[in-house]
Design an enzyme around this catalytic site. Structure first.
Site, mmCIF file in Angstrom:
data_model
loop_
_atom_site.group_PDB
_atom_site.id
_atom_site.type_symbol
_atom_site.label_atom_id
_atom_site.label_comp_id
_atom_site.label_asym_id
_atom_site.label_seq_id
_atom_site.Cartn_x
_atom_site.Cartn_y
_atom_site.Cartn_z
ATOM 1 C CE LYS A 254 -54.485 -33.332 -36.812
ATOM 2 N NZ LYS A 254 -53.182 -33.395 -37.508
ATOM 3 C CE1 TYR B 241 -48.841 -31.806 -32.797
ATOM 4 C CE2 TYR B 241 -50.048 -29.903 -31.957
ATOM 5 C CZ TYR B 241 -49.320 -30.519 -32.961
ATOM 6 O OH TYR B 241 -49.076 -29.837 -34.130
ATOM 7 C CB ILE C 72 -58.918 -31.993 -33.579
ATOM 8 C CG1 ILE C 72 -57.602 -32.583 -33.074
ATOM 9 C CG2 ILE C 72 -59.029 -30.540 -33.205
ATOM 10 C CD1 ILE C 72 -56.389 -31.932 -33.697
ATOM 11 C CG ASP D 261 -57.342 -30.257 -29.529
ATOM 12 O OD1 ASP D 261 -58.135 -30.758 -30.348
ATOM 13 O OD2 ASP D 261 -56.226 -29.805 -29.866
#
Length: 429
Positions: A270, A143, A230, A228
């Site tokens: 998200k 990302y 999410i 992570d």
């Protein structure tokens, strides 16, 4: 005279990822007001199931009126709250996180630290773990915002773990070791590996093999693992999602020192499509990390009103299960719509099973196998086709020609317009 932080360009704003956003904001598409404007396909936002949340709120007067069984709780929420968060909200989050993982993992609300979004949670973990100049290894592509979120204020160095399209960009033992050796050549002290699972931008979940390699590597190097997670609620088909906590438990490593070096970042932005509510969290088995992160959360608290509203919204196992099931169905359908549309333009995507985007292969449309050619193509798609997509270079991909294209932040009609634009653009090339 300002500080070096203010004067130097360390935010990463010059990345094409952010530049595309700026161009979009100057000429945003609207089907009525500006039908020739730029369509935003660089935003991983979930607008597919907001109607489910809206209906839930409309049927929950306690949430919207800030009452409990009809009695006002305004005074309690308006007065000072400490940084530990509302216990009722943390309990609901703990239940929800366990349910998303098939209840194979249980969570302790006391190890949960609430933060104002995943950005704040990720940066806070860096502050807890690294000294200025220490390094974290990240598998590529990753990302683009991590160059800002993890590095800008903390001073951590990010060293890429180079992954290849030859195996679907999976992490390998050799790639991990090469990244570690590269960090040592640069005299960096490697403190850990930071992964995104499911992957942003790949839209894939990590396999048992990859997670085992990561765990073995972290044990051998005595470093941290941050996951992570999410996008964990967007996984719509097999292979299923395996949390880093579950993978460690499967290896029976709970009583080893690795257990205190494994941390999760999560957010409701998200899976529930509510990034404006700014709800993120850290989960860690490390008491010192939890204590320090809790104190640091004073700089980015979630308002008591938001916590209470979401506690009421998310309470009830039946609602949570129904929401996740329907949202996954909608994500899958929308992704398939994009894959079909791109296929009609002769474009293929990496096979994915999660996320709000496709990792799209445009290598055949480059004028040469270079990142210069990739940037040329990106600019043409942005300005001639009117589509803001994210070039692989902004994600630190090692192979020119890959792009992340988002599909869940727009209506079906807008997605179809974007596919027609892409087809027409490539036909002219």
């Amino acid at each position: 005279m300002l500080s070096s932080k203010a004067m130097l360009d360390g935010h990463g704003e010059e990345s094409p990822y952010f530049q595309g956003w700026k161009e979009y904001e100057k000429n945003a598409y609207d089907d009525v007001q500006n039908p020739t404007g730029i369509i935003q396909m660089g935003l991983a936002e979930n607008q597919l199931s907001l109607d489910l949340l809206r209906t839930r709120l409309e049927n929950n007067q306690d949430a919207t009126r800030l009452t409990n069984n009809g009695e006002s709780v305004f005074r309690d929420l308006a007065l000072f709250q400490d940084y530990h968060g509302l216990p009722a909200f943390k309990n609901v989050l703990e239940e929800f996180m366990a349910e998303m993982r098939g209840n194979k993992v249980s969570f302790d609300p006391r190890k949960l630290v609430l933060m104002a979004g995943a950005t704040s949670a990720s940066e806070t973990l860096m502050f807890c773990i690294v000294e200025h100049g220490d390094a974290f290894l990240l598998p590529t592509p990753y990302y683009p915002g991590y160059d800002r979120d993890l590095k800008w204020r903390t001073g951590v160095e990010l060293v890429p773990i180079h992954c290849s399209s030859s195996n679907g960009f999976k992490i390998t033992k050799s790639a991990l070791e090469e990244a570690y050796q590269e960090a040592q050549k640069l005299s960096f002290n490697v403190k850990g590996v930071f992964i995104t699972n499911p992957s942003n931008p790949l839209g894939t979940t990590m396999s048992h093999v990859e997670l085992d390699e990561l765990i073995t590597f972290a044990v051998a190097k005595k470093i941290h693992l941050i996951s992570d997670e999410i996008f964990s609620g967007t996984v719509f088909e097999n292979p299923s999602f395996i949390s880093i906590i579950e993978a460690v438990i499967n290896r029976k490593l709970e009583k080893t020192d690795l257990w205190s070096r494994v941390h999760i970042v999560y957010s409701l932005s998200k899976d529930f499509g509510i990034p404006g509510f700014r709800v993120g969290m850290i989960y860690s088995n490390n008491e010192r990390v939890v204590s320090t992160a809790t104190k640091m959360s004073s700089y980015g608290l979630i308002s008591s009103q938001t916590q209470y509203l979401l506690f009421k919204l998310l309470s009830g196992k039946e609602f949570r299960e129904n929401y996740l099931k329907e949202n996954r169905k909608r994500v899958k359908e929308r992704r398939e719509m994009m894959v079909v549309g791109l296929g009609q333009a002769g474009i293929s995507c990496l096979k994915g099973n999660a996320g709000l985007f496709c990792w799209v292969d445009l290598r055949n449309h480059l004028s040469s196998n270079t990142f210069t050619a990739e940037m040329e193509l990106w600019k043409k798609i942005l300005h001639e086709a009117g589509l803001n997509i994210s070039p692989g270079a902004s994600c630190h991909c090692t192979e020119p020609g890959w792009f992340r294209i988002c599909f869940a932040n727009m209506s079906e009609e807008t997605l179809m317009v974007s596919m027609e634009r892409m087809k027409a653009f490539l036909h002219k090339q």
